[in-house]
Motif scaffolding. Sequence first.
Motif, PDB file in Angstrom:
ATOM      1  N   THR A 238       0.739  -1.152   0.014  1.00 14.75           N
ATOM      2  CA  THR A 238       0.206   0.087   0.111  1.00 14.75           C
ATOM      3  C   THR A 238       0.848   1.305  -0.069  1.00 14.75           C
ATOM      4  OG1 THR A 238      -1.690  -1.070   1.244  1.00 14.75           O
ATOM      5  CG2 THR A 238      -1.738   1.225   1.303  1.00 14.75           C
ATOM      6  N   MET A 239       0.561   2.043  -0.770  1.00  8.60           N
ATOM      7  CA  MET A 239       1.337   3.510  -0.666  1.00  8.60           C
ATOM      8  C   MET A 239       0.311   4.475   0.124  1.00  8.60           C
ATOM      9  SD  MET A 239       3.902   3.537  -2.730  1.00  8.60           S
ATOM     10  CE  MET A 239       4.123   5.380  -2.456  1.00  8.60           C
ATOM     11  N   ILE A 240       1.166   5.078   1.086  1.00  7.64           N
ATOM     12  CA  ILE A 240       0.664   6.211   1.689  1.00  7.64           C
ATOM     13  C   ILE A 240       0.861   7.558   1.313  1.00  7.64           C
ATOM     14  CG2 ILE A 240       0.257   7.069   4.008  1.00  7.64           C
ATOM     15  CD1 ILE A 240       1.217   4.377   5.182  1.00  7.64           C
ATOM     16  N   THR A 241       0.162   8.192   0.543  1.00 10.31           N
ATOM     17  CA  THR A 241       0.648   9.441  -0.181  1.00 10.31           C
ATOM     18  C   THR A 241      -0.351  10.616   0.079  1.00 10.31           C
ATOM     19  OG1 THR A 241       1.152  10.523  -2.336  1.00 10.31           O
ATOM     20  CG2 THR A 241      -0.218   8.308  -2.098  1.00 10.31           C
ATOM     21  N   THR A 242      -0.228  11.738  -0.661  1.00  6.28           N
ATOM     22  CA  THR A 242      -1.297  12.658  -0.360  1.00  6.28           C
ATOM     23  C   THR A 242      -2.620  12.390  -0.954  1.00  6.28           C
ATOM     24  OG1 THR A 242      -0.127  13.737  -2.407  1.00  6.28           O
ATOM     25  CG2 THR A 242      -0.128  15.072  -0.292  1.00  6.28           C
ATOM     26  N   GLU A 243      -2.830  11.687  -1.808  1.00  4.58           N
ATOM     27  CA  GLU A 243      -4.171  11.440  -2.315  1.00  4.58           C
ATOM     28  C   GLU A 243      -4.905  10.004  -1.881  1.00  4.58           C
ATOM     29  OE1 GLU A 243      -4.255  12.220  -6.455  1.00  4.58           O
ATOM     30  OE2 GLU A 243      -4.243  14.175  -6.121  1.00  4.58           O
ATOM     31  N   PRO A 244      -6.001   9.857  -1.919  1.00  5.44           N
ATOM     32  CA  PRO A 244      -6.828   8.913  -1.463  1.00  5.44           C
ATOM     33  C   PRO A 244      -6.918   7.861  -2.600  1.00  5.44           C
ATOM     34  CG  PRO A 244      -8.424  10.545  -1.751  1.00  5.44           C
ATOM     35  CD  PRO A 244      -7.282  10.887  -1.945  1.00  5.44           C
ATOM     36  N   GLU A 245      -7.243   6.706  -2.358  1.00  2.02           N
ATOM     37  CA  GLU A 245      -7.486   5.542  -3.311  1.00  2.02           C
ATOM     38  C   GLU A 245      -8.359   5.880  -4.453  1.00  2.02           C
ATOM     39  OE1 GLU A 245      -9.131   1.878  -1.910  1.00  2.02           O
ATOM     40  OE2 GLU A 245      -7.411   0.668  -2.941  1.00  2.02           O
ATOM     41  N   ALA A 246      -9.628   6.448  -3.750  1.00  2.00           N
ATOM     42  CA  ALA A 246     -10.666   7.226  -4.792  1.00  2.00           C
ATOM     43  C   ALA A 246     -11.298   8.136  -4.266  1.00  2.00           C
ATOM     44  CB  ALA A 246     -11.518   5.664  -5.344  1.00  2.00           C
ATOM     45  N   PHE A 247     -11.488   9.181  -4.902  1.00  2.00           N
ATOM     46  CA  PHE A 247     -12.190  10.315  -4.324  1.00  2.00           C
ATOM     47  C   PHE A 247     -13.704  10.051  -4.075  1.00  2.00           C
ATOM     48  CE2 PHE A 247      -8.492  13.044  -4.899  1.00  2.00           C
ATOM     49  CZ  PHE A 247      -8.294  13.672  -3.926  1.00  2.00           C
ATOM     50  N   SER A 248     -14.071   9.243  -5.042  1.00  2.00           N
ATOM     51  CA  SER A 248     -15.528   8.758  -5.340  1.00  2.00           C
ATOM     52  C   SER A 248     -16.233   8.094  -4.093  1.00  2.00           C
ATOM     53  CB  SER A 248     -15.770   7.884  -6.506  1.00  2.00           C
ATOM     54  OG  SER A 248     -14.997   6.876  -6.250  1.00  2.00           O
ATOM     55  N   GLN A 249     -15.281   7.268  -3.211  1.00  2.00           N
ATOM     56  CA  GLN A 249     -15.635   6.500  -2.198  1.00  2.00           C
ATOM     57  C   GLN A 249     -15.811   7.436  -0.870  1.00  2.00           C
ATOM     58  OE1 GLN A 249     -16.255   3.921  -3.965  1.00  2.00           O
ATOM     59  NE2 GLN A 249     -15.782   2.484  -2.477  1.00  2.00           N
ATOM     60  N   PRO A 250     -17.066   7.570  -0.252  1.00  2.00           N
ATOM     61  CA  PRO A 250     -17.086   8.169   0.993  1.00  2.00           C
ATOM     62  C   PRO A 250     -16.151   7.798   2.200  1.00  2.00           C
ATOM     63  CG  PRO A 250     -19.025   7.092   0.597  1.00  2.00           C
ATOM     64  CD  PRO A 250     -18.280   6.585  -0.505  1.00  2.00           C
ATOM     65  N   VAL A 251     -16.034   6.484   2.130  1.00  2.00           N
ATOM     66  CA  VAL A 251     -15.221   5.751   3.081  1.00  2.00           C
ATOM     67  C   VAL A 251     -14.130   4.979   2.755  1.00  2.00           C
ATOM     68  CG1 VAL A 251     -15.334   3.977   5.136  1.00  2.00           C
ATOM     69  CG2 VAL A 251     -17.448   5.813   4.824  1.00  2.00           C
ATOM     70  N   CYS A 252     -12.935   5.185   3.561  1.00  2.00           N
ATOM     71  CA  CYS A 252     -11.781   4.134   2.955  1.00  2.00           C
ATOM     72  C   CYS A 252     -11.360   3.121   3.739  1.00  2.00           C
ATOM     73  CB  CYS A 252     -10.486   4.941   2.608  1.00  2.00           C
ATOM     74  SG  CYS A 252      -9.880   5.575   4.209  1.00  2.00           S
ATOM     75  N   GLY A 253     -11.789   3.345   4.996  1.00  2.00           N
ATOM     76  CA  GLY A 253     -11.919   2.102   5.761  1.00  2.00           C
ATOM     77  C   GLY A 253     -12.277   2.277   7.448  1.00  2.00           C
ATOM     78  N   ALA A 254     -12.463   1.136   8.154  1.00  2.00           N
ATOM     79  CA  ALA A 254     -13.182   1.347   9.398  1.00  2.00           C
ATOM     80  C   ALA A 254     -12.192   0.765  10.488  1.00  2.00           C
ATOM     81  CB  ALA A 254     -14.450   0.531   9.168  1.00  2.00           C
ATOM     82  N   ALA A 255     -12.457   1.205  11.603  1.00  2.00           N
ATOM     83  CA  ALA A 255     -11.499   0.651  12.813  1.00  2.00           C
ATOM     84  C   ALA A 255     -12.131   0.659  13.926  1.00  2.00           C
ATOM     85  CB  ALA A 255     -10.137   1.685  12.664  1.00  2.00           C
ATOM     86  N   MET A 256     -11.529  -0.415  14.687  1.00  2.00           N
ATOM     87  CA  MET A 256     -12.233  -0.560  16.076  1.00  2.00           C
ATOM     88  C   MET A 256     -11.260  -0.313  17.167  1.00  2.00           C
ATOM     89  SD  MET A 256     -13.983  -4.113  17.615  1.00  2.00           S
ATOM     90  CE  MET A 256     -12.481  -5.222  17.160  1.00  2.00           C
ATOM     91  N   LEU A 257     -11.546   0.301  18.351  1.00  2.00           N
ATOM     92  CA  LEU A 257     -10.431   0.543  19.463  1.00  2.00           C
ATOM     93  C   LEU A 257     -11.281  -0.225  20.468  1.00  2.00           C
ATOM     94  CD1 LEU A 257      -9.280   4.127  20.189  1.00  2.00           C
ATOM     95  CD2 LEU A 257      -8.024   1.875  19.978  1.00  2.00           C
ATOM     96  N   LYS A 258     -10.925  -1.595  20.594  1.00  2.00           N
ATOM     97  CA  LYS A 258     -11.933  -2.439  21.656  1.00  2.00           C
ATOM     98  C   LYS A 258     -11.903  -1.966  22.898  1.00  2.00           C
ATOM     99  CE  LYS A 258     -13.009  -6.999  21.593  1.00  2.00           C
ATOM    100  NZ  LYS A 258     -12.505  -8.489  21.702  1.00  2.00           N
TER     101      LYS A 258
END
Length: 592
Positions: A238-258
């Motif tokens: 995975t590249m971490i950079t200035t731009e997201p994977e897709a601007f069209s997606q409202p959500v790129c990921g979900a996470a849990m702090l258990k």
Amino acid sequence: MSIVVQKFGGTSVADSKKILAAARKAIRAQKEGHQVVMVVSAMGKNTDRLVNLAKEITEEPPAREMDMLLSTGEQVSVALVAMAVHSLGHEAISLTGAQIGIVTDSTHTKARIRSISSERIQQALDDGKIVIAAGFQGIDESFNITTLGRGGSDTTAVALAAVLGADSCEIYTDVDGIYTTDPRVVPEARRVTQISYDEMLELASAGAGVMHNRSIEFAKKFSVPVHVRSSFSDNPGTMITTEPEAFSQPVCGAAMLKNEARLSVLGVPDRPGAAITLFSKIAAKNVAMDMIVQNVGAGGRADISFTVFHDDLPKTLKAVEEAVWELKAERYNYDDQVSKISVVGLGMATQTGVAEKMFRALGEKGINILMITTSQIKISVLVARENAADALRVVHQTFSLENEPPPAKAIGTGSGERSRAVAAADMVARMQGMENLIITGIELDESEARVTIVGVPDTPGLAAQVFEEIAAAGILVDMIVQSDGREGQANLSFTVPQGDLAKSIDIATTLADRFGCQAPTSCPKVAKLIVSGIGMKSHTTVAIRTFQSLADVGINIDMISTSEAQINVVVDGQKGQNALKILQQEFADVMV
Ligand code: ASP
Ligand code: MG
């Protein structure tokens, strides 16, 4: 010549075979024509082992000696890796943090980098050597060895990449990239090809633990492209950079702090500064507050709820007890069986309907939402821990995160970005502290109004109902906070454009009737102040300074939400201009 920084985590140098494999990766990059810097962590679980050894001697080892001890783990690794490169017929030199000249402050066991001198590394590279740098460690101005906090080798790697002007920073680890969520909880989670710095920062603090958060702050500040990939396969990662994977997606990921705990202080006198007494007592114990929700006070009293890591609960309770007594608040309570679920995405800043979709999905599963906070690119809800894994799954499914979004733009690491990075490096050099907090902007938004429904029955699906009806009327909701309520009732506050207030009140009144609660309250004009920057959360003083400076001039805070990149506070609309002036003064020293 281009420089590549390759970082190898503990599992990637866990034994001699793996060390040789890592050395081969570096040699391969050198043969491809790059100058190569390797940053390595302690072998396998060595750091844990050292921590346990110290604990066998004493419960509270002096922090300076802890650093002396922990830094040896990386020193072992760099020597062995250098030997491995030699044995494969190439030149290498190992260097400790001190030898490189990684100067930090003196906060032992969680030191921050002040400056790095690149001469020695550059010289060795120009001599044709592969440089093996010890991760995680530095030296303070009095030559004491320091460490950067657990997982800190990532930060060393990105910081070195920044000062060396490296073309990329490759993070070799035991997973093959960043996933839409934890695949151990949600097997259909998908590896993303690219993610933006801001999204990564929010996801990491929301519970996605792949990289050290401070390393992403660095990467963002200096525009260093970071490539996360597996040391055991040649998957693209995975590249971490200035731009997201897709601007069209409202959500790129979900996470849990258990493992979170929720605390509430009830019946706090609703005057400016009351919350500060509480917050500073907690900060003094070195505890970071996470979700913070303050109810609009009824009858001159307010309720303040917030979450902390479960492990911090005992310390926090002490601080809360002191504050309740000092403030003459009514009482406090807590729940140590809660988890936080968040969705993150740059796309949600410009798309509507994300919040109600999330609330609806949870409601349909019968999962009750205990608290809500939203910021521009993140929505977080608190749920009972027994529901947490289900909630994460349901949310992941609702936003179809397992599906590849439409093709993204090419991964951009263009020269424009690099020159911005160089400008950033100059700027930070001037500030005498690579890891210093920087505030990039303070904005005032005077276009919103607030609506609060008091005493909403605290049952599944209610938040969904409210925001679906509001959305159905074509009203764009900006900020949402739901507090943990009293006696099974919650308070739900949200902001809407001023022109939509009348309609919103109508809808809220109908809903309040239906729920059997009292008439909603509202404020026709609120002022929202948005403080943006890098390091907003890891520098825990930012929130306090924001609240304190406003309290000092008698400005009461109605709503709060904090995220990695922003602190949002909502105050009385008449006080917006003044609040803006105060915050600009308060942060003048760290503004860029
Ligand atoms: N060895 C240190 C740790 O285990 C630093 C690192 O691995 O990044 O936390
Ligand atoms: Mg590690």
